[in-house]
Design an enzyme around this catalytic site. Structure first.
Site, PDB file in Angstrom:
ATOM      1  N   LEU A  61      52.667   2.389  26.010  1.00  0.00           N
ATOM      2  CA  LEU A  61      54.029   2.250  26.538  1.00  0.00           C
ATOM      3  C   LEU A  61      54.615   0.889  26.207  1.00  0.00           C
ATOM      4  O   LEU A  61      55.814   0.749  26.011  1.00  0.00           O
ATOM      5  CB  LEU A  61      54.029   2.425  28.062  1.00  0.00           C
ATOM      6  CG  LEU A  61      53.714   3.808  28.611  1.00  0.00           C
ATOM      7  CD1 LEU A  61      53.499   3.752  30.114  1.00  0.00           C
ATOM      8  CD2 LEU A  61      54.843   4.777  28.273  1.00  0.00           C
ATOM      9  N   GLY A  62      53.759  -0.110  26.167  1.00  0.00           N
ATOM     10  CA  GLY A  62      54.283  -1.451  25.893  1.00  0.00           C
ATOM     11  C   GLY A  62      53.180  -2.473  25.844  1.00  0.00           C
ATOM     12  O   GLY A  62      52.057  -2.222  26.286  1.00  0.00           O
ATOM     13  N   GLY A  75      52.371  -6.640  26.579  1.00  0.00           N
ATOM     14  CA  GLY A  75      52.808  -7.890  27.192  1.00  0.00           C
ATOM     15  C   GLY A  75      52.114  -9.052  26.527  1.00  0.00           C
ATOM     16  O   GLY A  75      51.606  -8.936  25.409  1.00  0.00           O
ATOM     17  N   PHE A 116      49.347 -10.623  27.447  1.00  0.00           N
ATOM     18  CA  PHE A 116      47.887 -10.585  27.382  1.00  0.00           C
ATOM     19  C   PHE A 116      47.325  -9.181  27.328  1.00  0.00           C
ATOM     20  O   PHE A 116      46.144  -9.002  27.118  1.00  0.00           O
ATOM     21  CB  PHE A 116      47.288 -11.291  28.595  1.00  0.00           C
ATOM     22  CG  PHE A 116      47.706 -12.715  28.689  1.00  0.00           C
ATOM     23  CD1 PHE A 116      47.241 -13.645  27.766  1.00  0.00           C
ATOM     24  CD2 PHE A 116      48.562 -13.132  29.687  1.00  0.00           C
ATOM     25  CE1 PHE A 116      47.627 -14.973  27.847  1.00  0.00           C
ATOM     26  CE2 PHE A 116      48.946 -14.459  29.767  1.00  0.00           C
ATOM     27  CZ  PHE A 116      48.480 -15.385  28.850  1.00  0.00           C
ATOM     28  N   GLY A 117      48.163  -8.192  27.541  1.00  0.00           N
ATOM     29  CA  GLY A 117      47.600  -6.852  27.654  1.00  0.00           C
ATOM     30  C   GLY A 117      48.566  -5.770  27.228  1.00  0.00           C
ATOM     31  O   GLY A 117      49.603  -6.033  26.621  1.00  0.00           O
ATOM     32  N   LYS A 129      47.406  -0.449  33.043  1.00  0.00           N
ATOM     33  CA  LYS A 129      47.515  -1.774  32.440  1.00  0.00           C
ATOM     34  C   LYS A 129      46.121  -2.248  32.061  1.00  0.00           C
ATOM     35  O   LYS A 129      45.194  -2.194  32.874  1.00  0.00           O
ATOM     36  CB  LYS A 129      48.152  -2.746  33.437  1.00  0.00           C
ATOM     37  CG  LYS A 129      48.388  -4.130  32.867  1.00  0.00           C
ATOM     38  CD  LYS A 129      49.296  -4.931  33.790  1.00  0.00           C
ATOM     39  CE  LYS A 129      49.663  -6.265  33.176  1.00  0.00           C
ATOM     40  NZ  LYS A 129      50.667  -6.974  33.969  1.00  0.00           N
ATOM     41  N   ASP A 144      58.349 -13.676  38.504  1.00  0.00           N
ATOM     42  CA  ASP A 144      58.755 -13.188  37.183  1.00  0.00           C
ATOM     43  C   ASP A 144      59.736 -12.027  37.328  1.00  0.00           C
ATOM     44  O   ASP A 144      59.691 -11.066  36.554  1.00  0.00           O
ATOM     45  CB  ASP A 144      57.517 -12.787  36.374  1.00  0.00           C
ATOM     46  CG  ASP A 144      57.797 -12.702  34.872  1.00  0.00           C
ATOM     47  OD1 ASP A 144      58.875 -13.167  34.435  1.00  0.00           O
ATOM     48  OD2 ASP A 144      56.935 -12.180  34.139  1.00  0.00           O
TER      49      ASP A 144
HETATM   50  N1  ADE Z   1      55.627   0.209  31.566  1.00  0.00           N
HETATM   51  C1  ADE Z   1      54.981  -0.722  32.273  1.00  0.00           C
HETATM   52  N2  ADE Z   1      54.577  -0.240  33.435  1.00  0.00           N
HETATM   53  C2  ADE Z   1      54.982   1.045  33.493  1.00  0.00           C
HETATM   54  C3  ADE Z   1      54.906   2.069  34.465  1.00  0.00           C
HETATM   55  N3  ADE Z   1      54.293   1.848  35.629  1.00  0.00           N
HETATM   56  N4  ADE Z   1      55.474   3.245  34.186  1.00  0.00           N
HETATM   57  C4  ADE Z   1      56.087   3.431  33.022  1.00  0.00           C
HETATM   58  N5  ADE Z   1      56.210   2.519  32.069  1.00  0.00           N
HETATM   59  C5  ADE Z   1      55.663   1.327  32.308  1.00  0.00           C
END
Ligand code: ADE
Length: 371
Positions: free
Chosen positions: A31-32, A34, A36-37, A60, A167
Protein backbone atom coordinates in the site's frame (compact mmCIF):
# COMPACT_ATOMS: atom_id res chain seq x y z
CA UNK A 1 -11.17 -5.63 27.05
CA UNK A 2 -13.09 -4.62 23.96
CA UNK A 3 -13.98 -6.95 21.12
CA UNK A 4 -10.51 -6.69 19.58
CA UNK A 5 -8.83 -7.67 22.82
CA UNK A 6 -7.65 -4.10 23.19
CA UNK A 7 -7.86 -2.91 26.73
CA UNK A 8 -9.55 0.44 27.07
CA UNK A 9 -8.32 0.90 30.63
CA UNK A 10 -6.35 4.13 30.51
CA UNK A 11 -3.77 3.08 33.06
CA UNK A 12 -2.76 -0.27 31.66
CA UNK A 13 0.28 -0.52 29.47
CA UNK A 14 1.06 -2.80 26.62
CA UNK A 15 2.95 -5.68 28.18
CA UNK A 16 -0.31 -7.47 28.96
CA UNK A 17 -1.22 -7.91 25.33
CA UNK A 18 -0.94 -11.10 23.42
CA UNK A 19 1.43 -11.54 20.55
CA UNK A 20 -0.41 -12.28 17.29
CA UNK A 21 0.49 -15.53 15.51
CA UNK A 22 2.34 -14.28 12.43
CA UNK A 23 1.61 -17.36 10.35
CA UNK A 24 -2.01 -16.17 10.36
CA UNK A 25 -1.04 -13.15 8.22
CA UNK A 26 -0.82 -13.25 4.40
CA UNK A 27 0.61 -10.11 2.80
CA UNK A 28 -1.20 -9.33 -0.46
CA UNK A 29 -0.15 -6.01 -1.98
CA UNK A 30 2.03 -3.06 -1.05
CA UNK A 31 0.00 0.00 0.00
CA UNK A 32 2.84 2.37 0.71
CA UNK A 33 6.35 2.89 1.92
CA UNK A 34 7.46 5.17 4.73
CA UNK A 35 10.83 6.18 6.04
CA UNK A 36 11.65 2.88 7.69
CA UNK A 37 8.99 0.44 6.66
CA UNK A 38 6.14 -0.60 4.47
CA UNK A 39 2.40 -0.94 4.78
CA UNK A 40 0.73 -3.93 3.16
CA UNK A 41 -2.82 -4.90 2.45
CA UNK A 42 -3.14 -8.35 3.96
CA UNK A 43 -5.48 -11.06 5.19
CA UNK A 44 -5.43 -12.07 8.82
CA UNK A 45 -7.09 -15.15 10.31
CA UNK A 46 -8.34 -15.55 13.86
CA UNK A 47 -7.93 -11.99 15.05
CA UNK A 48 -8.69 -11.63 18.73
CA UNK A 49 -12.41 -12.03 19.26
CA UNK A 50 -12.91 -13.26 15.68
CA UNK A 51 -11.78 -16.88 15.71
CA UNK A 52 -12.45 -18.79 12.53
CA UNK A 53 -12.82 -15.56 10.53
CA UNK A 54 -10.54 -13.87 8.00
CA UNK A 55 -10.37 -10.10 7.74
CA UNK A 56 -8.72 -7.67 5.31
CA UNK A 57 -6.23 -5.63 7.31
CA UNK A 58 -3.29 -3.27 6.86
CA UNK A 59 0.07 -4.55 8.12
CA UNK A 60 2.97 -2.26 8.92
CA UNK A 61 6.40 -3.85 8.71
CA UNK A 62 9.94 -2.61 9.31
CA UNK A 63 12.68 -2.84 6.72
CA UNK A 64 15.33 -5.37 7.63
CA UNK A 65 18.07 -2.74 7.37
CA UNK A 66 16.57 -0.43 9.99
CA UNK A 67 17.66 -2.56 12.93
CA UNK A 68 17.39 0.20 15.53
CA UNK A 69 13.81 0.96 14.58
CA UNK A 70 11.15 -0.85 16.53
CA UNK A 71 7.38 -0.95 16.27
CA UNK A 72 6.99 -1.66 19.99
CA UNK A 73 6.48 1.95 21.05
CA UNK A 74 4.01 2.52 18.24
CA UNK A 75 2.10 -0.64 19.24
CA UNK A 76 1.98 0.54 22.87
CA UNK A 77 0.60 3.94 21.86
CA UNK A 78 -2.05 2.38 19.60
CA UNK A 79 -3.02 -0.10 22.32
CA UNK A 80 -3.45 2.72 24.79
CA UNK A 81 -5.66 4.52 22.27
CA UNK A 82 -7.89 1.47 21.85
CA UNK A 83 -10.84 2.10 19.62
CA UNK A 84 -12.27 5.42 18.36
CA UNK A 85 -14.07 6.02 15.08
CA UNK A 86 -11.54 8.66 13.96
CA UNK A 87 -8.37 6.78 14.92
CA UNK A 88 -6.95 3.75 13.12
CA UNK A 89 -7.46 0.75 15.44
CA UNK A 90 -4.70 -1.74 16.20
CA UNK A 91 -6.00 -5.30 15.78
CA UNK A 92 -2.86 -7.20 16.72
CA UNK A 93 0.91 -6.98 16.83
CA UNK A 94 3.99 -9.17 16.45
CA UNK A 95 6.63 -7.29 18.44
CA UNK A 96 8.19 -9.96 20.65
CA UNK A 97 10.28 -11.29 17.77
CA UNK A 98 11.62 -9.90 14.47
CA UNK A 99 10.41 -8.79 12.04
CA UNK A 100 7.96 -6.58 13.90
CA UNK A 101 4.46 -6.23 12.46
CA UNK A 102 1.48 -4.08 13.36
CA UNK A 103 -1.92 -5.30 12.23
CA UNK A 104 -4.36 -2.43 11.78
CA UNK A 105 -7.84 -1.93 10.47
CA UNK A 106 -7.77 -1.38 6.72
CA UNK A 107 -8.97 2.04 5.52
CA UNK A 108 -9.94 1.34 1.93
CA UNK A 109 -10.03 4.92 0.57
CA UNK A 110 -6.38 5.53 1.37
CA UNK A 111 -4.69 8.74 2.36
CA UNK A 112 -6.53 12.06 2.66
CA UNK A 113 -3.62 13.88 1.00
CA UNK A 114 -3.94 11.69 -2.11
CA UNK A 115 -7.70 12.22 -2.27
CA UNK A 116 -7.34 16.01 -1.95
CA UNK A 117 -4.77 16.08 -4.74
CA UNK A 118 -6.84 13.81 -6.97
CA UNK A 119 -9.79 16.20 -6.54
CA UNK A 120 -7.80 19.06 -8.14
CA UNK A 121 -8.31 17.67 -11.55
CA UNK A 122 -11.82 16.93 -12.75
CA UNK A 123 -10.40 14.26 -15.03
CA UNK A 124 -9.20 12.19 -12.10
CA UNK A 125 -11.56 9.45 -11.12
CA UNK A 126 -12.65 9.86 -7.55
CA UNK A 127 -14.04 6.97 -5.59
CA UNK A 128 -17.78 6.53 -5.87
CA UNK A 129 -19.70 7.38 -2.75
CA UNK A 130 -21.19 4.66 -0.63
CA UNK A 131 -24.90 4.95 0.22
CA UNK A 132 -25.06 6.38 3.72
CA UNK A 133 -21.40 7.39 3.57
CA UNK A 134 -19.92 10.79 2.90
CA UNK A 135 -20.06 12.08 -0.65
CA UNK A 136 -16.55 12.27 -2.10
CA UNK A 137 -17.58 13.33 -5.61
CA UNK A 138 -17.20 16.24 -5.76
CA UNK A 139 -15.31 17.34 -2.66
CA UNK A 140 -17.82 20.01 -1.61
CA UNK A 141 -17.03 22.58 1.10
CA UNK A 142 -19.28 20.56 3.36
CA UNK A 143 -17.35 17.36 2.69
CA UNK A 144 -14.09 19.19 3.37
CA UNK A 145 -15.46 20.59 6.63
CA UNK A 146 -16.57 17.04 7.50
CA UNK A 147 -12.95 15.87 7.14
CA UNK A 148 -11.84 18.71 9.44
CA UNK A 149 -14.49 17.73 11.98
CA UNK A 150 -13.43 14.05 11.95
CA UNK A 151 -9.80 15.01 12.47
CA UNK A 152 -10.67 17.40 15.32
CA UNK A 153 -12.70 14.59 17.00
CA UNK A 154 -9.87 12.08 16.56
CA UNK A 155 -7.29 14.50 17.91
CA UNK A 156 -9.50 15.51 20.83
CA UNK A 157 -9.65 11.83 21.77
CA UNK A 158 -5.89 11.31 21.28
CA UNK A 159 -5.10 14.35 23.45
CA UNK A 160 -7.55 13.13 26.10
CA UNK A 161 -5.54 9.90 26.28
CA UNK A 162 -2.44 12.02 26.94
CA UNK A 163 -0.78 11.16 23.66
CA UNK A 164 1.10 13.75 21.61
CA UNK A 165 0.96 12.65 17.96
CA UNK A 166 3.86 14.78 16.67
CA UNK A 167 3.25 13.93 13.01
CA UNK A 168 -0.30 15.09 12.31
CA UNK A 169 -0.56 15.88 8.59
CA UNK A 170 -2.97 15.06 5.74
CA UNK A 171 -0.60 12.26 4.68
CA UNK A 172 -1.29 10.61 8.06
CA UNK A 173 -5.06 10.70 7.79
CA UNK A 174 -6.79 7.75 6.11
CA UNK A 175 -10.31 7.42 4.77
CA UNK A 176 -12.48 4.39 5.37
CA UNK A 177 -15.21 3.01 3.10
CA UNK A 178 -17.62 5.67 4.40
CA UNK A 179 -15.23 8.52 3.66
CA UNK A 180 -14.66 8.93 7.40
CA UNK A 181 -11.23 10.18 8.45
CA UNK A 182 -9.00 8.06 10.67
CA UNK A 183 -5.76 9.35 12.12
CA UNK A 184 -2.83 6.97 11.72
CA UNK A 185 0.93 6.67 12.01
CA UNK A 186 1.91 6.90 15.65
CA UNK A 187 5.57 6.22 14.92
CA UNK A 188 6.63 9.59 16.31
CA UNK A 189 4.04 9.81 19.08
CA UNK A 190 4.67 10.17 22.78
CA UNK A 191 2.70 8.75 25.68
CA UNK A 192 2.96 11.42 28.37
CA UNK A 193 1.98 8.96 31.14
CA UNK A 194 4.58 6.41 30.06
CA UNK A 195 7.14 9.19 29.90
CA UNK A 196 6.26 10.33 33.40
CA UNK A 197 6.57 6.77 34.71
CA UNK A 198 9.90 6.46 32.98
CA UNK A 199 11.01 9.75 34.48
CA UNK A 200 10.11 8.60 37.98
CA UNK A 201 12.00 5.36 37.55
CA UNK A 202 14.91 7.39 36.26
CA UNK A 203 14.92 9.51 39.39
CA UNK A 204 15.20 6.42 41.55
CA UNK A 205 18.02 4.85 39.59
CA UNK A 206 21.68 5.48 40.22
CA UNK A 207 23.30 7.97 37.88
CA UNK A 208 25.76 5.60 36.28
CA UNK A 209 23.03 3.11 35.43
CA UNK A 210 21.09 6.01 34.01
CA UNK A 211 23.94 7.03 31.77
CA UNK A 212 24.50 3.54 30.40
CA UNK A 213 20.78 3.14 29.78
CA UNK A 214 20.68 5.51 26.80
CA UNK A 215 17.29 7.04 27.43
CA UNK A 216 15.22 7.85 24.46
CA UNK A 217 13.55 10.92 25.85
CA UNK A 218 14.06 13.09 28.89
CA UNK A 219 11.21 15.15 30.18
CA UNK A 220 10.87 18.28 32.18
CA UNK A 221 7.51 18.06 33.89
CA UNK A 222 6.91 21.67 34.68
CA UNK A 223 3.72 23.37 33.66
CA UNK A 224 4.43 22.05 30.17
CA UNK A 225 5.93 18.85 28.93
CA UNK A 226 9.19 19.64 27.31
CA UNK A 227 10.67 16.99 25.15
CA UNK A 228 14.40 17.16 24.78
CA UNK A 229 14.43 15.11 21.68
CA UNK A 230 17.10 16.71 19.57
CA UNK A 231 20.10 15.23 21.30
CA UNK A 232 18.62 11.85 20.61
CA UNK A 233 17.82 12.77 17.03
CA UNK A 234 20.98 14.59 16.07
CA UNK A 235 23.47 13.23 18.59
CA UNK A 236 25.29 15.13 21.33
CA UNK A 237 25.73 18.83 20.76
CA UNK A 238 23.39 19.13 17.80
CA UNK A 239 20.53 21.24 18.98
CA UNK A 240 18.35 23.00 16.43
CA UNK A 241 20.74 25.90 16.44
CA UNK A 242 23.43 23.56 15.28
CA UNK A 243 21.72 21.70 12.51
CA UNK A 244 22.23 24.36 9.88
CA UNK A 245 25.58 22.89 8.97
CA UNK A 246 23.98 19.55 8.34
CA UNK A 247 21.35 21.29 6.28
CA UNK A 248 23.72 22.87 3.84
CA UNK A 249 24.61 19.53 2.36
CA UNK A 250 22.05 17.10 3.66
CA UNK A 251 18.70 18.73 3.13
CA UNK A 252 16.17 16.98 1.01
CA UNK A 253 12.44 16.99 0.93
CA UNK A 254 11.23 13.43 0.93
CA UNK A 255 8.03 12.50 -0.82
CA UNK A 256 6.61 11.70 2.61
CA UNK A 257 6.57 15.38 3.53
CA UNK A 258 9.42 15.16 6.00
CA UNK A 259 12.48 17.28 5.56
CA UNK A 260 15.48 15.11 6.11
CA UNK A 261 18.49 16.52 7.82
CA UNK A 262 21.55 14.46 7.19
CA UNK A 263 20.96 10.86 6.23
CA UNK A 264 18.81 9.23 8.82
CA UNK A 265 16.32 11.45 10.54
CA UNK A 266 13.25 13.10 9.14
CA UNK A 267 11.12 15.68 10.90
CA UNK A 268 7.83 17.18 9.73
CA UNK A 269 9.35 20.68 9.80
CA UNK A 270 6.56 22.28 7.74
CA UNK A 271 3.95 21.05 10.25
CA UNK A 272 5.93 22.10 13.34
CA UNK A 273 5.16 24.96 15.75
CA UNK A 274 7.81 27.61 16.46
CA UNK A 275 8.45 26.24 19.96
CA UNK A 276 9.09 22.78 18.46
CA UNK A 277 11.47 24.23 15.88
CA UNK A 278 13.26 26.40 18.44
CA UNK A 279 12.98 24.74 21.83
CA UNK A 280 12.11 21.14 21.00
CA UNK A 281 8.81 21.31 22.85
CA UNK A 282 6.15 18.83 21.77
CA UNK A 283 2.77 19.24 23.41
CA UNK A 284 -0.92 18.98 22.62
CA UNK A 285 -0.62 22.66 21.62
CA UNK A 286 2.01 21.79 19.01
CA UNK A 287 -0.39 19.11 17.70
CA UNK A 288 -3.00 21.89 17.44
CA UNK A 289 -0.57 23.91 15.32
CA UNK A 290 -0.23 20.89 13.02
CA UNK A 291 -4.04 20.62 12.97
CA UNK A 292 -4.11 24.21 11.63
CA UNK A 293 -1.70 23.13 8.89
CA UNK A 294 -4.00 20.18 8.09
CA UNK A 295 -6.94 22.63 7.77
CA UNK A 296 -4.74 24.55 5.34
CA UNK A 297 -3.91 21.35 3.41
CA UNK A 298 -7.65 20.61 3.15
CA UNK A 299 -8.49 24.17 2.01
CA UNK A 300 -5.72 24.13 -0.63
CA UNK A 301 -6.53 20.56 -1.80
CA UNK A 302 -3.21 19.19 -0.69
CA UNK A 303 -0.65 21.94 -1.24
CA UNK A 304 2.70 21.73 0.55
CA UNK A 305 3.16 24.43 3.20
CA UNK A 306 5.81 27.06 2.36
CA UNK A 307 6.52 25.20 -0.88
CA UNK A 308 8.83 27.98 -2.10
CA UNK A 309 11.10 27.67 0.92
CA UNK A 310 13.69 25.12 1.94
CA UNK A 311 13.29 23.35 5.29
CA UNK A 312 16.14 25.42 6.65
CA UNK A 313 14.33 28.66 5.76
CA UNK A 314 11.14 27.35 7.38
CA UNK A 315 13.04 26.62 10.63
CA UNK A 316 14.36 30.20 10.63
CA UNK A 317 11.28 32.10 9.50
CA UNK A 318 8.32 30.44 11.27
CA UNK A 319 9.66 31.51 14.71
CA UNK A 320 10.02 35.02 13.20
CA UNK A 321 6.31 35.05 12.41
CA UNK A 322 6.01 33.49 8.96
CA UNK A 323 2.74 31.60 8.40
CA UNK A 324 1.30 29.66 5.44
CA UNK A 325 -0.39 31.87 2.90
CA UNK A 326 -4.10 31.89 3.64
CA UNK A 327 -6.02 30.24 0.83
CA UNK A 328 -8.26 32.74 -0.95
CA UNK A 329 -11.04 30.32 -1.63
CA UNK A 330 -11.69 29.05 1.85
CA UNK A 331 -14.63 30.04 3.98
CA UNK A 332 -13.69 32.76 6.42
CA UNK A 333 -14.67 30.67 9.49
CA UNK A 334 -12.11 28.11 8.41
CA UNK A 335 -9.58 30.81 7.78
CA UNK A 336 -10.04 32.28 11.19
CA UNK A 337 -9.70 28.89 12.92
CA UNK A 338 -6.51 27.90 11.15
CA UNK A 339 -4.88 31.28 11.87
CA UNK A 340 -5.65 30.91 15.57
CA UNK A 341 -4.07 27.43 15.57
CA UNK A 342 -0.88 29.24 14.51
CA UNK A 343 -0.84 31.68 17.42
CA UNK A 344 2.70 32.22 18.63
CA UNK A 345 1.56 31.65 22.22
CA UNK A 346 0.64 27.96 22.59
CA UNK A 347 -2.02 28.64 25.27
CA UNK A 348 -3.80 31.07 22.92
CA UNK A 349 -4.46 28.36 20.35
CA UNK A 350 -7.95 26.82 20.39
CA UNK A 351 -8.27 23.38 21.97
CA UNK A 352 -9.38 20.44 19.83
CA UNK A 353 -12.76 20.54 21.61
CA UNK A 354 -13.12 24.25 20.75
CA UNK A 355 -12.13 23.55 17.13
CA UNK A 356 -14.65 20.71 16.94
CA UNK A 357 -17.41 23.01 18.24
CA UNK A 358 -16.53 25.76 15.78
CA UNK A 359 -16.44 23.41 12.80
CA UNK A 360 -19.77 21.88 13.87
CA UNK A 361 -21.27 25.36 14.16
CA UNK A 362 -20.01 26.30 10.67
CA UNK A 363 -21.48 23.12 9.23
CA UNK A 364 -24.89 23.87 10.75
CA UNK A 365 -24.72 27.46 9.53
CA UNK A 366 -23.99 26.33 5.98
CA UNK A 367 -26.91 23.94 6.07
CA UNK A 368 -29.13 26.84 7.25
CA UNK A 369 -27.67 29.17 4.60
CA UNK A 370 -28.29 26.58 1.87
CA UNK A 371 -31.89 25.95 2.82
N1 ADE B 1 -1.89 2.93 4.45
C1 ADE B 1 -1.28 3.03 5.64
N2 ADE B 1 -2.03 2.52 6.60
C2 ADE B 1 -3.17 2.08 6.03
C3 ADE B 1 -4.36 1.49 6.51
N3 ADE B 1 -4.50 1.23 7.82
N4 ADE B 1 -5.32 1.21 5.64
C4 ADE B 1 -5.15 1.49 4.35
N5 ADE B 1 -4.08 2.05 3.82
C5 ADE B 1 -3.09 2.35 4.66
Amino acid sequence: HNRYGINDDKTSLASEFQEFERSNIRLKSLLGEGNFGQVWKAEADDLSGHFGATRIVAVKTIRACSAQVTLKDEANIMRKLGSHQNVVTLLGACVESEPHMLIMEYAMRGRLLSLLRAARSATNILPASVPGGRSLTPLSPRTLAGFALDIACGMEYIASRRIVHRDLAARNVLLDHNGMCKICDFGMSIDLDAERMRKEQEKNAANDILRSNAQKFKFDFGSRYILQHWQHTFGQGHGPGHCSKDHSHGEKKSHHGHDTIGKRHALPIRWMAPESLQYHMFTTETDIWAFGIVLWEIATLGSTPYSQLTGREVIRRVPQGLRPELPKESRHEFYNLMSRCWHKEPHMRPSFAQSRLEITRSLHKWVDDDS
